[in-house]
Design an enzyme around this catalytic site. Structure first.
Site, mmCIF file in Angstrom:
data_model
loop_
_atom_site.group_PDB
_atom_site.id
_atom_site.type_symbol
_atom_site.label_atom_id
_atom_site.label_comp_id
_atom_site.label_asym_id
_atom_site.label_seq_id
_atom_site.Cartn_x
_atom_site.Cartn_y
_atom_site.Cartn_z
ATOM 1 N N CYS A 79 39.310 -27.928 16.321
ATOM 2 C CA CYS A 79 39.536 -28.905 16.202
ATOM 3 C C CYS A 79 41.051 -28.886 16.060
ATOM 4 O O CYS A 79 41.835 -29.689 16.493
ATOM 5 C CB CYS A 79 39.271 -28.360 14.237
ATOM 6 S SG CYS A 79 39.851 -29.459 12.824
ATOM 7 N N HIS A 167 33.155 -27.884 14.264
ATOM 8 C CA HIS A 167 33.774 -26.914 14.270
ATOM 9 C C HIS A 167 32.017 -25.548 14.416
ATOM 10 O O HIS A 167 31.625 -25.338 14.064
ATOM 11 C CB HIS A 167 33.576 -26.373 12.808
ATOM 12 C CG HIS A 167 35.012 -26.816 12.136
ATOM 13 N ND1 HIS A 167 36.628 -25.317 12.491
ATOM 14 C CD2 HIS A 167 35.831 -27.609 12.244
ATOM 15 C CE1 HIS A 167 37.234 -26.381 12.442
ATOM 16 N NE2 HIS A 167 36.916 -27.497 11.303
ATOM 17 N N GLU A 169 32.103 -22.333 14.562
ATOM 18 C CA GLU A 169 31.843 -21.143 14.375
ATOM 19 C C GLU A 169 30.743 -21.672 12.704
ATOM 20 O O GLU A 169 30.462 -20.209 12.320
ATOM 21 C CB GLU A 169 32.994 -20.800 13.161
ATOM 22 C CG GLU A 169 33.755 -21.312 12.689
ATOM 23 C CD GLU A 169 34.635 -22.539 13.013
ATOM 24 O OE1 GLU A 169 35.815 -23.224 12.622
ATOM 25 O OE2 GLU A 169 34.164 -23.452 14.190
ATOM 26 N N SER A 221 35.034 6.871 -3.555
ATOM 27 C CA SER A 221 35.253 5.618 -4.422
ATOM 28 C C SER A 221 33.746 5.496 -4.809
ATOM 29 O O SER A 221 32.942 5.098 -5.874
ATOM 30 C CB SER A 221 35.399 4.337 -3.517
ATOM 31 O OG SER A 221 35.031 4.385 -3.480
ATOM 32 N N GLY A 222 32.867 6.067 -3.903
ATOM 33 C CA GLY A 222 31.093 6.097 -3.588
ATOM 34 C C GLY A 222 30.865 4.568 -2.966
ATOM 35 O O GLY A 222 29.447 4.673 -3.059
ATOM 36 N N GLY A 223 32.048 3.525 -1.976
ATOM 37 C CA GLY A 223 31.500 2.707 -2.086
ATOM 38 C C GLY A 223 31.613 2.783 -0.626
ATOM 39 O O GLY A 223 31.809 3.820 -0.012
ATOM 40 N N VAL A 224 31.151 1.784 0.288
ATOM 41 C CA VAL A 224 30.406 1.334 1.506
ATOM 42 C C VAL A 224 32.123 2.168 2.152
ATOM 43 O O VAL A 224 31.812 3.341 2.969
ATOM 44 C CB VAL A 224 30.254 0.806 2.180
ATOM 45 C CG1 VAL A 224 30.496 -0.715 1.950
ATOM 46 C CG2 VAL A 224 29.449 0.837 3.112
ATOM 47 N N ASP A 225 32.622 0.812 1.985
ATOM 48 C CA ASP A 225 34.038 1.525 2.953
ATOM 49 C C ASP A 225 34.443 2.944 2.947
ATOM 50 O O ASP A 225 34.822 3.385 4.582
ATOM 51 C CB ASP A 225 35.005 0.686 2.293
ATOM 52 C CG ASP A 225 34.875 -0.913 2.916
ATOM 53 O OD1 ASP A 225 34.078 -0.967 3.239
ATOM 54 O OD2 ASP A 225 35.231 -1.564 1.906
ATOM 55 N N SER A 226 34.665 4.003 1.594
ATOM 56 C CA SER A 226 35.250 4.734 1.621
ATOM 57 C C SER A 226 34.948 5.491 2.305
ATOM 58 O O SER A 226 34.778 6.893 3.093
ATOM 59 C CB SER A 226 35.632 5.094 0.667
ATOM 60 O OG SER A 226 34.639 5.279 -0.575
#
Length: 509
Positions: A79, A167, A169, A221-226
């Site tokens: 584009c 585009h 994507e 934190s209990g989350g996926v990232d940490s």
């Protein structure tokens, strides 16, 4: 050496989507602002120029310096990127007679073009531009056209440089992934070997080399990232990783105890800190959501710092920063605006002099989950709904006290348990309850009541950037509403949020 595609960002809303599509092809890529990117070395196999909200004809149009790129490594302009290549090589770009936005079809497609190999004439593409390329310079060859756009795609003969007006994507370009695959594999020569398992092996080796025998502290934190960050570091340095899991009193019902037990089963070196009273006391008579976030952030840092001082010779602070956070910190001015301060708490105070390690800072959220699966994490971590850093504080639309937290925990627990029981939990991206600062008249038995209203929210999404409200079955919602009103003292009305993002946000605060 990690093969890499560079994506130069001109402020397009689709730039991150380009990166996600390239990575779906098992090719590593990085996004940089158009005016600040590294000189390509041997690891860089190609460059993609993104779209932009700007016009190439604007006085302040973003203009990159491609002297170290053009003619040396493959380039794909999308584009605005294509318009830049045409305009600054001697072609002409002008305003379209009508804004070219939405679905179109390629009525002409050069089947000999490596970029378009395997694509079919008539294939659907997505247009989103107010300018169009009127003429292309000498040496440019047209490889694609639509009924309204003659130069929908071109190739510069003397270079491995291509431009397309549509585009590839976005989902609406039905063979877009084929085009991007042709670019990275056939034109750039990428081996497509970047997989979750290869990421784990490479990252663990890098962490061992970088950290050695030093000690690292990490807030969980209990989350996926940490959690994935912890597992990567645990695999690399074992017991030299010290994890701190802080209960801010604003977690879901029983979450502190349950998550702490799961972490210990993973053999992580983790300390749980019950600091709920400290957080909740600090939020008395605070109504503004931004103030809530700042108070919670500061309190977390104070608690975390106190725990860090109990461990001798800590040298590193690990953080679960992921790639969208990194991109936001140096993004090009474009259509995005800050909706709210980021929910992740920042680093510790500078006086602790800790070095930072962020093993996930090149990954998108879905990639973090794939890496977690490669590490053996179970679905309790990997498929957990997103949960805001400030927790229930931003789901109580007033000031905070223990009774409001208790009430919302009970409501939330009934809702989430029902989603699991009806096999709906994994059908939605995120689900939660909100306590409204509203009381309404109700009737229970022969008595009038004047009690609280709670809102239930469930959305479907792929990445949280856009979301639609989840069309949960009516009988399910009726059962949940009935259970909440009957079992949670203080609630006499339940409503369901049917707004999408945009224009609404997912969270209410």
């Amino acid at each position: 050496m990690q093969e890499t595609i560079l994506i130069l960002d001109f402020g397009s809303q689709y730039t991150q989507l380009i990166a996600r599509r390239i990575r779906e092809l098992n090719v590593y890529c990085e996004i940089y602002p158009f005016h600040h990117f590294p000189v390509p070395d041997d690891r860089v196999k190609g460059v993609i120029l993104s779209g932009s909200p700007f016009s190439i004809r604007d006085e302040n149009a973003p203009i990159p310096d491609l002297k170290d790129i053009r003619g040396k490594i493959p380039v794909l302009g999308i584009c605005y990127g294509a318009q830049y290549l045409a305009q600054f090589s001697g072609g002409e770009v002008a305003p379209s007679k009508i804004r070219e936005y939405g679905r179109s079809n390629l009525t002409y497609l050069d089947s000999r073009s490596t970029l378009l190999k395997g694509m079919s004439t008539g294939t659907q593409v997505w247009m989103s531009h107010a300018d169009t390329i009127l003429t292309i310079p000498s040496g440019f060859h047209t490889i694609a056209s639509t009924p309204d756009v003659k130069f929908a795609g071109f190739h510069i003969a003397a270079e491995s440089t291509y431009g397309i007006q549509f585009h590839p994507e976005v989902y609406h370009t039905t063979e877009g992934l084929t085009l991007l695959g042709n670019f990275v594999a056939d034109i750039c020569g990428c081996s497509q070997s970047w997989t979750p398992q290869s990421f784990v092996e490479t990252t663990v080796a890098e962490l061992k080399n970088k950290i050695g025998n030093d000690k690292v502290i990490l807030g969980l934190s209990g989350g996926v990232d940490s959690s994935v960050t912890a597992m990567l570091l645990h695999k690399a340095i074992g017991k030299n990783l010290y994890c701190i899991f802080v209960d801010n009193g604003l977690l879901r019902k029983n979450e502190f105890r349950n998550v702490l037990e799961r972490y210990k089963r993973l053999d992580l070196n983790v300390t749980g800190v019950d600091a709920g009273d400290l957080f909740i006391d600090g939020l008395k008579k605070v109504f503004d959501p931004e103030k809530k976030r700042k108070i919670i952030g500061k309190t977390f840092i104070d608690v975390f710092e106190a725990e860090a001082h109990k461990i001798r010779d800590i040298q590193w602070l690990a953080q679960g920063t992921i790639y969208p956070d990194v991109i936001e910190s140096h993004s090009v001015k474009g259509p995005s605006a800050t909706i709210k301060s980021h929910h992740n708490v920042g680093g510790l105070p500078d006086h602790l002099k800790l070095k930072i390690v962020e093993p996930l800072n090149t990954l998108f959220k879905d990639e973090v989950r794939k890496v977690g699966k490669a590490l053996g994490l179970d679905d309790e971590f990997l498929k957990r709904h997103p949960f805001p850093g400030p927790g229930l504080a931003v789901r109580i639309l007033s000031d905070i006290d223990r009774e409001k937290v208790r009430l919302l925990q009970e409501v939330d627990d009934i809702f989430i348990a029902a989603l699991r029981s009806y096999n709906l939990y994994h059908e939605v991206w995120q689900a939660f309850a909100v306590l409204l600062p509203v009381q309404t008249v109700g009737v229970m038995g022969d008595e009038r009541t004047y009690e609280n209203v709670v809102a239930l929210r469930a959305v479907t999404s792929t990445d949280g950037m856009t979301a639609d409200w989840a069309h949960l079955p009516h009988d399910f919602l009726a059962k949940v509403s009935n259970d909440i009103i009957n079992k949670v003292k203080g609630v006499n009305r339940v409503v369901y949020d049917i707004s999408s993002k945009p224009p609404a946000t997912i969270e209410w605060e």
